[in-house]
Design an enzyme around this catalytic site. Structure first.
Site, short mmCIF file in Angstrom:
data_model
loop_
_atom_site.label_atom_id
_atom_site.label_comp_id
_atom_site.label_asym_id
_atom_site.label_seq_id
_atom_site.Cartn_x
_atom_site.Cartn_y
_atom_site.Cartn_z
N HIS A 186 9.45 -3.41 3.39
CA HIS A 186 9.09 -3.62 1.98
C HIS A 186 10.34 -3.84 1.14
O HIS A 186 10.35 -4.68 0.23
CB HIS A 186 8.37 -2.39 1.41
CG HIS A 186 7.06 -2.09 2.05
ND1 HIS A 186 6.81 -0.91 2.73
CD2 HIS A 186 5.91 -2.81 2.09
CE1 HIS A 186 5.56 -0.92 3.16
NE2 HIS A 186 5.00 -2.06 2.80
N HIS A 231 9.01 1.17 3.39
CA HIS A 231 10.03 1.19 4.43
C HIS A 231 10.93 -0.02 4.22
O HIS A 231 10.73 -0.80 3.27
CB HIS A 231 9.40 1.21 5.83
CG HIS A 231 8.43 0.09 6.05
ND1 HIS A 231 8.81 -1.23 6.14
CD2 HIS A 231 7.08 0.09 6.16
CE1 HIS A 231 7.76 -1.98 6.33
NE2 HIS A 231 6.68 -1.22 6.33
N MET A 269 0.85 -1.19 0.00
CA MET A 269 0.00 0.00 0.00
C MET A 269 0.89 1.24 0.00
O MET A 269 0.45 2.33 0.37
CB MET A 269 -0.94 -0.03 1.20
CG MET A 269 -1.87 -1.26 1.15
SD MET A 269 -3.39 -1.08 2.08
CE MET A 269 -2.77 -0.85 3.72
O1 PAF Z 1 -0.03 -5.85 3.54
C1 PAF Z 1 -0.48 -4.95 2.81
O2 PAF Z 1 0.14 -3.90 2.59
C2 PAF Z 1 -1.88 -5.14 2.18
O3 PAF Z 1 -2.70 -5.86 3.04
C3 PAF Z 1 -1.80 -5.79 0.80
C4 PAF Z 1 -1.26 -7.21 0.89
C5 PAF Z 1 -0.96 -4.96 -0.14
C6 PAF Z 1 -3.22 -5.87 0.21
O4 PAF Z 1 -3.77 -4.61 0.05
#
Ligand code: PAF
Length: 282
Positions: free
Chosen positions: A37, A34, A30
């Site tokens: 990710h 950071h 989303m």
């Molecule tokens: O973990 C997340 O950021 C969200 O739940 C995802 C997997 C991108 C789904 O919107």
């Protein structure tokens, strides 16, 4: 790196890459990236020919009183970070592109959702499973990468992939922490300075529980009590839950054995934080 906003353009690129026999590593996010990710992207980069990062704040997974509108967003920063990590494509659709009308079909998750975050966020995992079903269908990845920080999400995605026979390998990546132990999260920026310091109690209480288990504690209720007392003593955060279950089944335990998860959620003034420890007990 290409930034793609339209589903049909993303499909065209994916079909082109698949036609060339390329493997596709997919990191759904989303945004407001950071290091957590970045570790998913880095692993995807090592294991695949092509890396696709999606950035989409999915309204379906936020409840009416949750932080959809204040969820942090900074696309330019995300784009620079993705470029530095050698992402091939960012899929960055608008809400109108993903949900042009009220969906006529939603995915309902029936197992492993009545505990932990699922309990206090009714419909949350239905929203996650619905958007992932769309994203998996659009991106058609070889492998999809998720952080173990949201261990319940990993368990739910595992069910989604196997129940719907997506030909996708689920890769669960370890939690990345700040130097003081706080699990990295896009939401940490919403902690006021006093809370930022207090928030370290989440990980410290998990470690303390592990230590107590190592010294022979067998009773989940005693551990839950110990963790809760520590969080209440050392922070102004409000405990949403402290729970211990078998993992990945997420079933209650009378005594600790096998693989277990100790999971915590604590609400601070503007943000709710989660953390967990998955432990193998012999
Ligand atoms: O973990 C997340 O950021 C969200 O739940 C995802 C997997 C991108 C789904 O919107």
């Amino acid at each position: 790196m290409k930034v793609i906003t339209a589903i049909k353009d993303m499909r065209t690129e994916i079909l082109k890459q698949k036609g060339l026999g390329k493997t596709i590593g997919f990191v759904p996010t989303m945004g407001f990236l950071h290091e957590g990710h970045l570790s998913l992207i880095s692993q995807a980069r090592q294991e695949n020919d092509i890396v696709v990062l999606s950035i989409f704040v999915n309204p379906l997974q936020f409840g009416p009183n949750e932080d959809f509108s204040t969820y942090p967003r900074d696309f330019n920063r995300d784009r620079s970070l993705a470029e530095a990590e050698k992402v091939d494509y960012i899929f960055y659709p608008s809400v109108e592109e993903m949900y042009p009308y009220v969906p006529s079909v939603k995915v309902v998750v029936q197992e492993r959702t009545d505990v932990l975050c699922g309990k206090s966020r009714p419909g949350h995992f239905d929203g996650v499973a619905t958007v992932l079903t769309k994203l998996f269908t659009i991106i058609m990845p070889t492998r999809a990468y998720f952080g173990k920080k949201d261990a319940q999400q990993v368990a739910v995605v595992d069910g989604l992939i196997s129940d719907f026979n997506f030909p996708i390998e689920l890769i669960a990546v370890d939690i990345i922490r700040e130097a003081d132990g706080l699990a990295k999260s896009s939401r940490n920026v919403n902690l006021i300075p006093e809370e930022r310091q207090q928030a370290t109690v989440l990980y410290r209480s998990l470690q303390s529980a592990k230590n107590t288990i190592d010294h022979g504690e067998q009773n989940p209720a005693n551990l839950i009590c110990m963790i809760s007392e520590m969080i209440n003593r050392e922070s102004n955060g409000q405990i949403d839950y402290v729970e211990i279950f078998s993992y990945p089944q997420l079933k209650p335990l009378e005594n600790l054995n096998g693989t277990i998860i100790i999971a915590i959620a604590v609400k601070f003034s503007k943000v709710r934080l989660i953390d967990n420890l998955i432990i193998q007990i012999d």
